[in-house]
Structure formats: C-alpha cells, structure tokens
Design a protein around this motif. Structure first.
Motif, PDB file in Angstrom:
ATOM      1  N   GLN A   1       0.842  -1.201   0.000  1.00  0.00           N
ATOM      2  CA  GLN A   1       0.000   0.000   0.000  1.00  0.00           C
ATOM      3  C   GLN A   1       0.880   1.256   0.000  1.00  0.00           C
TER       4      GLN A   1
ATOM      5  N   SER B   1       0.589   7.688   5.309  1.00  0.00           N
ATOM      6  CA  SER B   1      -0.621   8.004   6.082  1.00  0.00           C
ATOM      7  C   SER B   1      -1.782   8.384   5.172  1.00  0.00           C
TER       8      SER B   1
ATOM      9  N   VAL C   1      -3.680   7.754   2.504  1.00  0.00           N
ATOM     10  CA  VAL C   1      -3.941   6.665   1.552  1.00  0.00           C
ATOM     11  C   VAL C   1      -4.601   7.213   0.284  1.00  0.00           C
ATOM     12  N   GLN C   2      -5.449   8.232   0.457  1.00  0.00           N
ATOM     13  CA  GLN C   2      -6.098   8.810  -0.735  1.00  0.00           C
ATOM     14  C   GLN C   2      -5.091   9.519  -1.635  1.00  0.00           C
TER      15      GLN C   2
ATOM     16  N   GLN D   1     -15.273   2.396   2.808  1.00  0.00           N
ATOM     17  CA  GLN D   1     -14.209   2.234   3.821  1.00  0.00           C
ATOM     18  C   GLN D   1     -13.789   0.775   4.022  1.00  0.00           C
TER      19      GLN D   1
ATOM     20  N   TYR E   1     -10.387  -0.341   3.502  1.00  0.00           N
ATOM     21  CA  TYR E   1      -9.423  -0.204   4.599  1.00  0.00           C
ATOM     22  C   TYR E   1      -9.537  -1.350   5.610  1.00  0.00           C
TER      23      TYR E   1
ATOM     24  N   MET F   1      -6.589  -3.108   7.396  1.00  0.00           N
ATOM     25  CA  MET F   1      -5.908  -2.330   8.434  1.00  0.00           C
ATOM     26  C   MET F   1      -6.647  -2.462   9.766  1.00  0.00           C
ATOM     27  N   VAL F   2      -7.978  -2.497   9.704  1.00  0.00           N
ATOM     28  CA  VAL F   2      -8.759  -2.658  10.935  1.00  0.00           C
ATOM     29  C   VAL F   2      -8.429  -4.012  11.568  1.00  0.00           C
TER      30      VAL F   2
ATOM     31  N   ARG G   1      -4.791  -3.907  12.965  1.00  0.00           N
ATOM     32  CA  ARG G   1      -4.683  -3.060  14.168  1.00  0.00           C
ATOM     33  C   ARG G   1      -5.209  -3.813  15.382  1.00  0.00           C
TER      34      ARG G   1
ATOM     35  N   HIS H   1     -13.653   1.095  13.766  1.00  0.00           N
ATOM     36  CA  HIS H   1     -12.486   1.827  13.253  1.00  0.00           C
ATOM     37  C   HIS H   1     -11.855   2.679  14.367  1.00  0.00           C
TER      38      HIS H   1
ATOM     39  N   GLU I   1       0.994   0.299  10.246  1.00  0.00           N
ATOM     40  CA  GLU I   1      -0.468   0.194  10.408  1.00  0.00           C
ATOM     41  C   GLU I   1      -1.079   1.494  10.893  1.00  0.00           C
ATOM     42  N   GLY I   2      -0.459   2.610  10.512  1.00  0.00           N
ATOM     43  CA  GLY I   2      -0.989   3.918  10.865  1.00  0.00           C
ATOM     44  C   GLY I   2      -0.146   4.566  11.934  1.00  0.00           C
TER      45      GLY I   2
ATOM     46  N   GLN J   1      -8.011  10.272  14.108  1.00  0.00           N
ATOM     47  CA  GLN J   1      -9.201   9.577  13.606  1.00  0.00           C
ATOM     48  C   GLN J   1     -10.198   9.364  14.760  1.00  0.00           C
TER      49      GLN J   1
ATOM     50  N   LYS K   1     -17.810  13.976  16.314  1.00  0.00           N
ATOM     51  CA  LYS K   1     -19.126  13.656  15.732  1.00  0.00           C
ATOM     52  C   LYS K   1     -20.092  13.254  16.838  1.00  0.00           C
TER      53      LYS K   1
HETATM   54  C1  LIG Z   1       2.706 -15.020  13.530  1.00  0.00           C
HETATM   55  C2  LIG Z   1       1.641 -14.373  12.779  1.00  0.00           C
HETATM   56  C3  LIG Z   1       1.491 -12.955  13.171  1.00  0.00           C
HETATM   57  C4  LIG Z   1       0.287 -12.372  12.539  1.00  0.00           C
HETATM   58  C5  LIG Z   1       0.177 -10.965  12.913  1.00  0.00           C
HETATM   59  C6  LIG Z   1       0.268 -10.158  11.717  1.00  0.00           C
HETATM   60  C7  LIG Z   1       0.552  -8.781  12.060  1.00  0.00           C
HETATM   61  C8  LIG Z   1       1.762  -8.364  11.333  1.00  0.00           C
HETATM   62  C9  LIG Z   1       1.979  -6.946  11.626  1.00  0.00           C
HETATM   63  C10 LIG Z   1       3.387  -6.663  11.632  1.00  0.00           C
HETATM   64  C11 LIG Z   1       3.868  -6.248  10.315  1.00  0.00           C
HETATM   65  C12 LIG Z   1       3.612  -4.823  10.071  1.00  0.00           C
HETATM   66  C13 LIG Z   1       3.217  -4.630   8.683  1.00  0.00           C
HETATM   67  C14 LIG Z   1       2.797  -3.259   8.438  1.00  0.00           C
HETATM   68  C15 LIG Z   1       1.935  -3.034   7.488  1.00  0.00           C
HETATM   69  C16 LIG Z   1       1.485  -1.670   7.163  1.00  0.00           C
HETATM   70  O1  LIG Z   1       1.901  -0.699   7.727  1.00  0.00           O
HETATM   71  S1  LIG Z   1       0.323  -1.577   5.927  1.00  0.00           S
HETATM   72  C17 LIG Z   1       0.018   0.120   5.665  1.00  0.00           C
HETATM   73  C18 LIG Z   1      -0.791   0.717   6.761  1.00  0.00           C
HETATM   74  N1  LIG Z   1      -1.136   2.062   6.441  1.00  0.00           N
HETATM   75  C19 LIG Z   1      -1.851   2.807   7.209  1.00  0.00           C
HETATM   76  O2  LIG Z   1      -2.259   2.388   8.280  1.00  0.00           O
HETATM   77  C20 LIG Z   1      -2.219   4.151   6.678  1.00  0.00           C
HETATM   78  C21 LIG Z   1      -2.881   5.031   7.691  1.00  0.00           C
HETATM   79  N2  LIG Z   1      -3.879   5.865   7.046  1.00  0.00           N
HETATM   80  C22 LIG Z   1      -5.209   5.556   7.025  1.00  0.00           C
HETATM   81  O3  LIG Z   1      -5.613   4.544   7.575  1.00  0.00           O
HETATM   82  C23 LIG Z   1      -6.183   6.475   6.343  1.00  0.00           C
HETATM   83  O4  LIG Z   1      -5.714   7.049   5.252  1.00  0.00           O
HETATM   84  C24 LIG Z   1      -6.722   7.538   7.308  1.00  0.00           C
HETATM   85  C25 LIG Z   1      -5.651   8.192   8.147  1.00  0.00           C
HETATM   86  C26 LIG Z   1      -7.671   6.816   8.211  1.00  0.00           C
HETATM   87  C27 LIG Z   1      -7.439   8.667   6.545  1.00  0.00           C
HETATM   88  O5  LIG Z   1      -8.283   8.138   5.536  1.00  0.00           O
HETATM   89  P1  LIG Z   1      -8.930   9.018   4.345  1.00  0.00           P
HETATM   90  O6  LIG Z   1      -9.823   8.210   3.527  1.00  0.00           O
HETATM   91  O7  LIG Z   1      -7.908   9.785   3.649  1.00  0.00           O
HETATM   92  O8  LIG Z   1      -9.676  10.070   5.039  1.00  0.00           O
HETATM   93  P2  LIG Z   1     -10.852  10.388   5.890  1.00  0.00           P
HETATM   94  O9  LIG Z   1     -11.601  11.362   5.047  1.00  0.00           O
HETATM   95  O10 LIG Z   1     -10.236  10.824   7.152  1.00  0.00           O
HETATM   96  O11 LIG Z   1     -11.745   9.101   6.121  1.00  0.00           O
HETATM   97  C28 LIG Z   1     -12.880   8.879   5.419  1.00  0.00           C
HETATM   98  C29 LIG Z   1     -13.872   8.163   6.291  1.00  0.00           C
HETATM   99  O12 LIG Z   1     -13.438   6.846   6.423  1.00  0.00           O
HETATM  100  C30 LIG Z   1     -13.368   6.480   7.792  1.00  0.00           C
HETATM  101  N3  LIG Z   1     -12.282   5.514   7.912  1.00  0.00           N
HETATM  102  C31 LIG Z   1     -10.983   5.721   7.749  1.00  0.00           C
HETATM  103  N4  LIG Z   1     -10.310   4.571   7.915  1.00  0.00           N
HETATM  104  C32 LIG Z   1     -11.228   3.618   8.159  1.00  0.00           C
HETATM  105  C33 LIG Z   1     -11.141   2.214   8.424  1.00  0.00           C
HETATM  106  N5  LIG Z   1      -9.968   1.591   8.473  1.00  0.00           N
HETATM  107  N6  LIG Z   1     -12.275   1.547   8.635  1.00  0.00           N
HETATM  108  C34 LIG Z   1     -13.480   2.166   8.621  1.00  0.00           C
HETATM  109  N7  LIG Z   1     -13.613   3.493   8.390  1.00  0.00           N
HETATM  110  C35 LIG Z   1     -12.508   4.207   8.165  1.00  0.00           C
HETATM  111  C36 LIG Z   1     -13.115   7.775   8.502  1.00  0.00           C
HETATM  112  O13 LIG Z   1     -13.497   7.682   9.833  1.00  0.00           O
HETATM  113  C37 LIG Z   1     -13.980   8.716   7.705  1.00  0.00           C
HETATM  114  O14 LIG Z   1     -15.314   8.487   8.116  1.00  0.00           O
HETATM  115  P3  LIG Z   1     -16.382   9.658   8.022  1.00  0.00           P
HETATM  116  O15 LIG Z   1     -15.885  10.704   8.964  1.00  0.00           O
HETATM  117  O16 LIG Z   1     -17.646   9.027   8.485  1.00  0.00           O
HETATM  118  O17 LIG Z   1     -16.409  10.114   6.629  1.00  0.00           O
END
Ligand SMILES: CCCCCCCCCCCCC/C=C/C(=O)SCCNC(=O)CCNC(=O)[C@H](O)C(C)(C)COP(=O)(O)OP(=O)(O)OC[C@H]1O[C@@H](n2cnc3c(N)ncnc32)[C@H](O)[C@@H]1OP(=O)(O)O
Ligand SMILES: Cc1cc2nc3c(=O)[nH]c(=O)nc-3n(C[C@H](O)[C@H](O)[C@H](O)COP(=O)(O)OP(=O)(O)OC[C@H]3O[C@@H](n4cnc5c(N)ncnc54)[C@H](O)[C@@H]3O)c2cc1C
Length: 664
Positions: free
Chosen positions: A137, A144, A146-147, A275, A278, A281-282, A285, A374, A424-425, A433, A440
C-alpha cells in the motif's frame, strides 16, 4: 549438577494460584494448552536457535530467517498443525519474516475484499504457500494519506485488463514487508482509472515474480529498501521497493467485494461502504493490540525477575543487600508496566470480540458499528503500542547497565517493536481519527440519538459535565464506580472543550487543525477509559482460582491510579477530582504496590514464557544471572582471539610511537 532456582524464595511468597492465572492470561484452557505446547516445541528444537542474531551480517541474518521460515512450514505440515497452532508456532519462532505479511495481511486482504471466486482461486494457492504474498500500500511519497497514493490501475476495455503503472518516483511502493526479496504476489493499492475518470484507491492482486526462477516479471523493478534500526531486529524482514512500468493484469484481479468493474468498463459501487477497502488495516490493528501485551509482558518479565535478583546498597551487619525490586521508586516504575501488560491483554481480548462482531454484522450487510470499530482499533492500536514501546525502554533502564547488553534481550525487543508506533498507521494520525469520531459523537449530544458501545457513557453528559467525585478515603479509590466516573468525566470534558473551541474557529476543518494537539489528548483519555473499563469488566466476570481476583483487582487499581497520577493535570484542571482526592489516590497506589510486591515474580511466571522465547539472561526463569552473563561474554566473536584483529596494524604502531616519544 542439580539446578538451583534462585527465585524460589520469591515464588514461595505468591498469594495466588499461578497455574490458574496462566489460564486467565492465555484466555482459556484450550488457548493455554496450544500456546504451551507450541512454545515448548519451538524451544526444544535447535533449528530455532536465535541467540546469535545480533552478530550476523544482513545477508546471513536474512538467509537464516528464510531457513527458519521454511523449516517452520515443514513442521506445520508434518505435524498437521491447525491454523491456530501454526500461528502460535510462528509467534514463538519470534523472528519477523515474510510469512507474517503473507498470513497476517495478504491472506486477510483477499479474504476481506475479494469475491467468492477470488477466494476460491487465490486463497487455495496462498493457504498451501504455492504463492507468497505481501501487502503493498505505502509509497515513497505517501503512507498516512492513503487517498494520496499515486500508483494507477487504468482499465483497458480492449484487452479487458488493468494497466498498473508507477507514474512518478514518489509513487514507488516503499516499505511493504516480504516484498523486497521473497513475495511472488502482492495485494497492491492503486487509483482506479476508467475512461479518464479517477475512482480512488482500490486493491489489486498482482504477480511480481516468476514462479519458476523467481525473477521479476516484465515491467517490474523490485528490491530491498536497506538496513533498518538496530542489529538483527527487524532486519530479518525484506521491506521492499517496487515500481511498475505499464504492467498488465486481468480485470478479475481487482478485489471486487466492495466495488466492481464490468466487462464494459462500468464502475459499480455495491451497498457496502467504501471504507471496507481499509478493512485489512482494521483487522491488523486489532491483532497489534494483543501483540502489544505480548511484547510488554516479555520486557516486564525480564525486568521483574532481574529486579528480584539484583541487590544494591542497604547491607546491614554483613547481611544481604537490598533487592532492587524493594525500592519504592523501582516499584513505581515497574508495577504500572506489569499492570499495563495485563490491561492490554484483556482489552485485546475484548477488541477481538468487537472485530468478530463487526465482521458478522458486515456479512449481514449491517454497517452501523463500523465507525466505532475503526475508532476503537485505531485508538487502542495507538495507545497500546506507544505505551509498550516506552515500556520496553523503561524496562531496559530498570535493569541498569546490564539491560543495555544484547544478551538482556531488551535492545532487540525494543528495536523490533518500536516501528509498531508507525506501521499500520502513525500513532498520532490514528488518534486524530478517534478525535473525529469523538467530535461527531459530541455533536449528537442532546439530539435524542441513543449512544451505544464505547461512547455510551456520553449519554450521561448532563451528570458527567458537572459532577465532582465522592471519593473520601484512599480505600474509595478501589471502587470501580469512582474510578470509572473520574475517567468518564475527564474524557467527556476534554472532548466537549475541544468541540467548543473548534466551534469558535472560522470553519470546522480549520478549528480541528488548530486544536489537534488537544484533540489527540482527548482521544488518549477516551482510549484509556476503554482500557480501564474493560479491565473492570474482566474482574467482574467469572474468574476462578485462589487469590486471582485480589491480584487482578490490585493490578487494575495500579493501572487506573498510575494513569490518574500521570495525567493529574487533566483530572484537576477539568475539575473531576480535587487535590485532596489526588493525594488519596497516591496513598492507595502506594498500598497497592506493597500488595503486588510479594506476588510480582509469580505474576510474570503466569505469562508462561520459556527461556527461549524470552531470549534474556537477565530474565532467566531460574534467576541464575551472573554466571550466565559471564559465560555469555566469552562467546562474543571479539573474544575468539586474545589479541584482536587490527592490533598489529593500528594499535601496536601507536604504542611504539608513544614509547619513542617517551624516550625523547
Ligand atoms: C505469527 C503471525 C502474526 C500475525 C500478525 C500479523 C501482524 C503483522 C503486523 C506486523 C507487520 C507490520 C506490517 C505493516 C503493514 C502496514 O503498515 S500496511 C500500511 C498501513 N497504512 C496505514 O495504516 C495508513 C494510515 N492511514 C489511514 O488509515 C487512512 O488514510 C486515514 C488516516 C484513516 C485517513 O483516511 P482518508 O480516507 O484519507 O480520510 P478520511 O476522510 O479521514 O476518512 C474517510 C472516512 O473513512 C473512515 N475511515 C478511515 N479509515 C477507516 C477504516 N480503516 N475503517 C473504517 N472506516 C474508516 C473515517 O473515519 C472517515 O469516516 P467519516 O468521517 O464518516 O467520513
Ligand atoms: C517496519 C515497517 C513495516 C512496514 N510495513 C508495511 C507493509 O507491509 N505494507 C505497507 O503498505 N506499508 C508498510 N509500512 C509503512 C507504514 O504503514 C507507514 O510508514 C505508516 O503508515 C506511516 O506513514 P508515513 O510513513 O507516510 O508517515 P508520515 O505520514 O509521513 O508521518 C510523518 C510525521 O507526520 C505526522 N503526520 C502525518 N500526517 C499528519 C496529519 N494529518 N496530522 C498530523 N500529523 C501528521 C505523523 O504524525 C509523523 O509524525 C511499514 C512501515 C514500517 C516502519
């Protein structure tokens, strides 16, 4: 030679049933048995040796990880391990590897965002590891936001394909684990372009390397992004860089559960919210919160055992010196971390339940709890990883000088763990967030809308905005109702103050931006309330075993009251408690430390960690620290020869020169 337990006198002091606590810690008898069996299996197999990681070169280290991952898979197949057992086995192997991303993100991304046909095709291959996948991703220019991703997936109606392309340097995928050297496939995120129109970021399955000779497929440039923080540590992982030059994939490789592209190039958005893209990621996390309790408990186990072994000052009449665990300052730094480890365990259990609940509802097309899921996963991921990374470092300091040795296990644990605050953020981005969700919710107060779940307390806004605590004695601070009211009032008042201040700004976005440091604090307060309340719920549920409830009550009190002490400014400035009540809270805290002290070693024994998993001489179960530290020092490659390489070139000439100068 008979083995001596140097911590036996500590274990004899325990006032609770350690075996029963092991079950509570594991979550169930079944979970305990699986975990116990897998940890012993790994610990007893020399192929999983890990004590030499800090001295290996990157290439040796990486190859060693490949060997272990292949061997672990062989054992999983040979022993017909279930998914649960296999995942525990990988956990106890305790070495970040491409398999974490394959099982932890690639498979869940396809499961969550793919259609039934896509599951059938891709999961069948992935489950057998006939393909190896990662989650691509993040890009060089955007993580951070994603859009803001720039990679494009342009639909070509003539060939019924998507053309995946990296239009700029900053659009290069950058960071995905397992990508650099191993993955054959990836779920990549790219902007979907149809007929010149940008439909935003979507997931696609892309093959990266040949399944015959492992070479990158045409149009794909791929490699590792280089060494990361710490020796050994996360350098076992091949975090990678990836560029696409007009790479074509069939249309059916877009993950199409959330939205579809038809043969005619029509974009169809189904009823499920956007959403859900995404969703992976949920899921991750949520797993990270449970992982936080594992990492913190491991550091705390080392620091508690070593603090009981280590003696410094205070010898009278030739008697033994004081165990450093008996210093009140040591207790005030260590016991809140012990309490946090338990707190994160229980909130992790609850979050897993919340995640499963929301997943079931989503399957039935019921989306109302998604925003809360979330907010909870984002907020608790942020809270627990920050506290755990800080806590591991504090445990290192609690072990004095020896904590700085790699053989204490703590430097490597910190180096492996600390990126959890970013991946993961980013933790601040995630708190904001939560803050949006809180703003809200606050805006709905008084509207008659029923508040449920973790914001249900806000329903009592009228009371919580003006109440003062009724705590009159130190003992009162043990009553859950007093603790909860103080934490609820603080969280609500901080959130409402932010909302009021935002409303004074020219527009809400400007107000949110100006107030963001305060909003992040309000989000932390809300998340701490969740952790405290889930700890209380746990204690109020069924807990069997001699003395368990008393110990957990003490730990819950320590978790809550140490937070109250740390954030006293907020509790006082919002008028939730008085300075006198704060002093009573401190008095209670001191008595709780005294209550936990005789049980401390047994409380970390309840984590049931093998010496192999702990990987720490200071944290050895038998407490036999000094002889083993001494022995270990001699194993360092520098001690292979008495006179070091380089002596004749660089040291001897200096000494000779000094001799000549001295003669002059
Ligand atoms: C032995 C086995 C082990 C297994 C274990 C496995 C685990 C292994 C982990 C260890 C390895 C690590 C690997 C790492 C991987 C990664 O890092 S992957 C990449 C991760 N990236 C991120 O996390 C990026 C962070 N950014 C974001 O999540 C989003 O861009 C943001 C910050 C949340 C902003 O989103 P955006 O769309 O730009 O903007 P908004 O306008 O703010 O949001 C729109 C609406 O969407 C809602 N929303 C946002 N995210 C979510 C979600 N995840 N789920 C549901 N809803 C979501 C947000 O609240 C807004 O809602 P409204 O206000 O109602 O519009
Ligand atoms: C070890 C490791 C493994 C990873 N594995 C993967 C993987 O497998 N797959 C994958 O796709 N990605 C992976 N990542 C990438 C990771 O998800 C991102 O690094 C992470 O999401 C943070 O994004 P960023 O790097 O863009 O940080 P940035 O957003 O650039 O953060 C820099 C600073 O800006 C601040 N900031 C940014 N935006 C805001 C805002 N809106 N308001 C206030 N402050 C802000 C942050 O708080 C931070 O202090 C991994 C990263 C690491 C370190």
């Amino acid at each position: 030679m008979e083995e001596v337990d140097h911590l036996a006198h500590e274990r004899n002091k325990a006032q609770f049933d350690v075996e029963a606590m092991k079950i509570v810690w594991a979550g169930s008898r079944h979970a305990f048995e699986v975990s116990d069996r897998m940890s012993r299996l790994v610990a007893s197999d020399p192929a999983f040796r890990k004590d030499n990681r800090a001295t290996l070169s990157r290439k040796e280290l990486f190859k060693n990880t490949l060997r272990k991952a292949a061997y672990a898979w062989k054992r999983i197949v040979e022993l017909h391990l279930s998914e649960e057992e296999a995942s525990k086995l990988r956990f106890f192997v305790d070495e970040p590897a491409y398999t974490d991303l394959h099982w932890g993100m690639f498979v869940p991304a396809i499961k969550g965002q793919g259609t039934d046909e896509q599951h059938q095709k891709w999961l069948t291959l992935a489950y057998k590891m006939q393909i190896i996948g990662c989650y691509a991703q993040t890009e060089l220019g955007h993580g951070s936001n994603v859009q803001g991703l720039e990679t494009t997936a342009t639909f070509d109606p003539k060939s019924d394909e998507f053309i995946i392309h990296s239009p700029t340097l900053t659009s290069s995928k950058w960071w995905p684990g397992g990508l650099g050297k191993v993955s054959t496939h990836a779920v990549i995120y790219a902007r979907l372009i149809i007929d010149g129109r940008d439909h935003g970021v979507h997931g696609f399955i892309v093959q990266l390397r040949s399944l015959d000779d492992h070479l990158p497929l045409p149009g794909i440039t791929i490699g590792d992004i280089g060494m990361k923080f710490g020796n050994g540590a996360y350098n076992t992982m091949d975090n990678g860089v990836l560029q696409f030059n007009h790479v074509r994939i069939p249309r059916n490789q877009m993950l199409m559960r959330v939205s579809q592209v038809t043969r005619e190039g029509k974009y169809v958005q189904s009823d499920v919210p956007r959403q859900l893209v995404y969703g992976t990621m949920v899921y991750v996390r949520q797993t990270i919160v449970s992982d936080a309790s594992s990492a913190l408990s491991r550091a705390v186990c080392v620091a508690v055992r070593y603090s009981a072994v280590r003696r410094q000052f205070g010898s009278q009449d030739g008697g033994p010196e004081t165990q450093v665990i008996d210093y009140k300052t040591q207790q005030s730094r260590l016991f809140p971390l012990l309490a946090s480890a338990y707190a994160f365990r229980f909130v992790g259990e609850w979050l897993k339940w919340l995640y499963m609940d929301v997943t079931k509802r989503l399957q039935a097309n019921e989306f109302s709890t998604l925003p809360e899921a979330h907010a909870c996963t984002a907020g608790l991921k942020s809270l627990t990883t920050t506290a755990t990374a800080d806590g591991i470092e504090e445990c290192r300091k609690l072990c004095g000088g020896h904590g700085y040795l790699c053989s204490s296990g703590l430097p490597e644990l910190f180096a492996v763990y600390v990126p959890a605050c970013t991946y993961e953020g980013d933790n601040t981005v995630l708190l904001l967030q939560v803050a949006r969700f809180l703003m809200k919710t606050v805006s709905q107060l008084g509207s008659g809308k029923q508040l449920v779940g973790t914001t249900a307390y806000m329903q009592r806004a009228e009371h919580l905005m003006q109440c003062t605590s009724d705590v009159r004695s130190a003992e009162d601070w043990l009553k859950p109702s007093f603790i909860l009211e103080a934490f609820e009032a603080r969280a609500l008042r901080l959130a409402v103050t932010c909302a009021k201040n935002i409303s004074k700004a020219p527009n809400p976005e400007e107000g949110f931006s100006q107030l963001s440091p305060d909003l992040a604090e309000a989000a932390v307060a809300h998340c701490q309330l969740i952790v405290v309340s889930k700890f209380i719920d746990k204690i109020q549920g069924d807990i069997d075993g001699m003395g368990l409830k008393e110990q957990l009550q003490a730990l819950c009190g320590i978790y809550a009251l140490s937070l109250l002490h740390k954030h006293l400014g907020e509790f006082l400035s919002t008028g939730c408690i008085t300075p006198k009540q704060a002093a009573l809270a401190n008095e209670k805290l001191r008595s709780l430390y005294a209550k936990v002290r005789p049980n401390a070693v047994a409380l970390v024994d309840a984590f049931n960690y093998t010496d192999h998993f702990l990987g720490s001489i200071l944290g050895r179960y038998d407490g036999n620290v000094y002889p083993k530290l001494y022995e270990e020092a001699w194993k360092d490659p520098l001690n292979d020869s008495v006179v070091p390489d380089g002596y004749h070139e660089y040291v001897r000439p200096l000494l000779k020169q000094q001799l000549r100068t001295a003669k002059l």
